[in-house]
Design a protein around this motif. Structure first.
Motif, mmCIF file in Angstrom:
data_model
loop_
_atom_site.group_PDB
_atom_site.id
_atom_site.type_symbol
_atom_site.label_atom_id
_atom_site.label_comp_id
_atom_site.label_asym_id
_atom_site.label_seq_id
_atom_site.Cartn_x
_atom_site.Cartn_y
_atom_site.Cartn_z
ATOM 1 N N GLU A 153 0.856 -1.196 0.000
ATOM 2 C CA GLU A 153 0.000 0.000 0.000
ATOM 3 C C GLU A 153 0.885 1.236 0.000
ATOM 4 O O GLU A 153 1.755 1.390 0.866
ATOM 5 C CB GLU A 153 -0.897 -0.001 1.235
ATOM 6 N N GLU A 175 -3.614 9.649 -3.873
ATOM 7 C CA GLU A 175 -4.011 9.205 -2.537
ATOM 8 C C GLU A 175 -3.441 7.818 -2.240
ATOM 9 O O GLU A 175 -2.301 7.568 -2.481
ATOM 10 C CB GLU A 175 -5.534 9.271 -2.367
ATOM 11 N N THR A 176 -4.267 6.900 -1.737
ATOM 12 C CA THR A 176 -3.774 5.566 -1.370
ATOM 13 C C THR A 176 -4.082 4.572 -2.487
ATOM 14 O O THR A 176 -5.184 4.556 -3.026
ATOM 15 C CB THR A 176 -4.451 5.083 -0.075
ATOM 16 N N GLU A 215 1.108 5.647 -0.660
ATOM 17 C CA GLU A 215 0.347 6.903 -0.601
ATOM 18 C C GLU A 215 1.019 7.944 -1.466
ATOM 19 O O GLU A 215 2.241 8.006 -1.545
ATOM 20 C CB GLU A 215 0.284 7.422 0.840
ATOM 21 N N ASP A 216 0.173 8.731 -2.118
ATOM 22 C CA ASP A 216 0.672 9.801 -2.973
ATOM 23 C C ASP A 216 -0.316 10.963 -2.864
ATOM 24 O O ASP A 216 -1.533 10.742 -2.769
ATOM 25 C CB ASP A 216 0.757 9.295 -4.425
ATOM 26 N N LYS A 217 0.196 12.197 -2.893
ATOM 27 C CA LYS A 217 -0.687 13.362 -2.765
ATOM 28 C C LYS A 217 -1.686 13.417 -3.911
ATOM 29 O O LYS A 217 -2.855 13.732 -3.717
ATOM 30 C CB LYS A 217 0.137 14.648 -2.725
ATOM 31 N N GLU A 218 -1.243 13.094 -5.102
ATOM 32 C CA GLU A 218 -2.112 13.183 -6.281
ATOM 33 C C GLU A 218 -3.072 11.994 -6.368
ATOM 34 O O GLU A 218 -4.247 12.155 -6.662
ATOM 35 C CB GLU A 218 -1.248 13.244 -7.540
#
Length: 173
Positions: free
Chosen positions: A112, A119-120, A114-117
């Motif tokens: 899993e 998300e998850t 996570e990325d700001k653009e």
């Protein structure tokens, strides 16, 4: 007089063998001096005892105190017993395949991220790798504490697990 036939050690292994590590069994783990050993091309013959790796040999040879110096020194095989050298010593031996293994499959666990653009999201990585054992002693140093007596099937499972974990860590970074 009694004559005993020296067992000739010649495993049924060749360049197309898929076994990474092959355990060479001796009766009661007794390896007699004077035993001829034929190591297949691109294989190593490795002597171990109690989790310690001693000598690595290749080619055709006869087991003698001269060609296994680490084993001789560590197991004190040079000590005379009533003026005679010992006839055998107890140890475990392996043939390690040093050929190239191609199309060795792996598949990581779901990771899993996570990325700001985005998300998850979850990532899974799978594929095939090619590898070659370059250091037989180091491989056995890694495998023996995990398994005790190293088997070919467990070696493959352990390498797949190692690759999966390594790639998972790279993805997580």
């Amino acid at each position: 007089m009694c004559f005993t036939k020296t067992k000739f050690v010649k495993p049924n292994l060749n360049i197309s063998s898929k076994e990474i590590v092959y355990y060479q069994e001796f009766k009661k783990n007794k390896i007699y001096f004077g035993t001829p050993v034929e190591t297949p091309r691109n294989f190593s013959f490795v002597i171990t005892k109690n989790g310690k790796i001693f000598d690595e040999l290749s080619g055709n040879f006869v087991i003698s105190a001269k060609n296994i110096p680490e084993t001789t020194q560590t197991l004190k095989l040079y000590k005379l017993n009533n003026g005679k050298m010992p006839k055998f010593f107890e140890a475990e031996t392996y043939f390690v395949n040093r050929n190239i293994f191609e199309n060795f499959g792996f598949e990581t666990a779901q990771v899993e991220l996570e990325d700001k653009e985005f998300e998850t999201f979850n990532v899974v990585c799978y594929g095939n790798i090619s590898f070659k054992v370059t250091n037989s002693k180091k491989l056995l140093e890694y495998l023996i504490p995990l398994m005790g007596i190293v088997s070919s099937i467990e070696t493959q499972k352990t390498i797949v697990k190692f690759v999966n974990e390594k790639i998972t860590r790279i993805i997580e970074k």
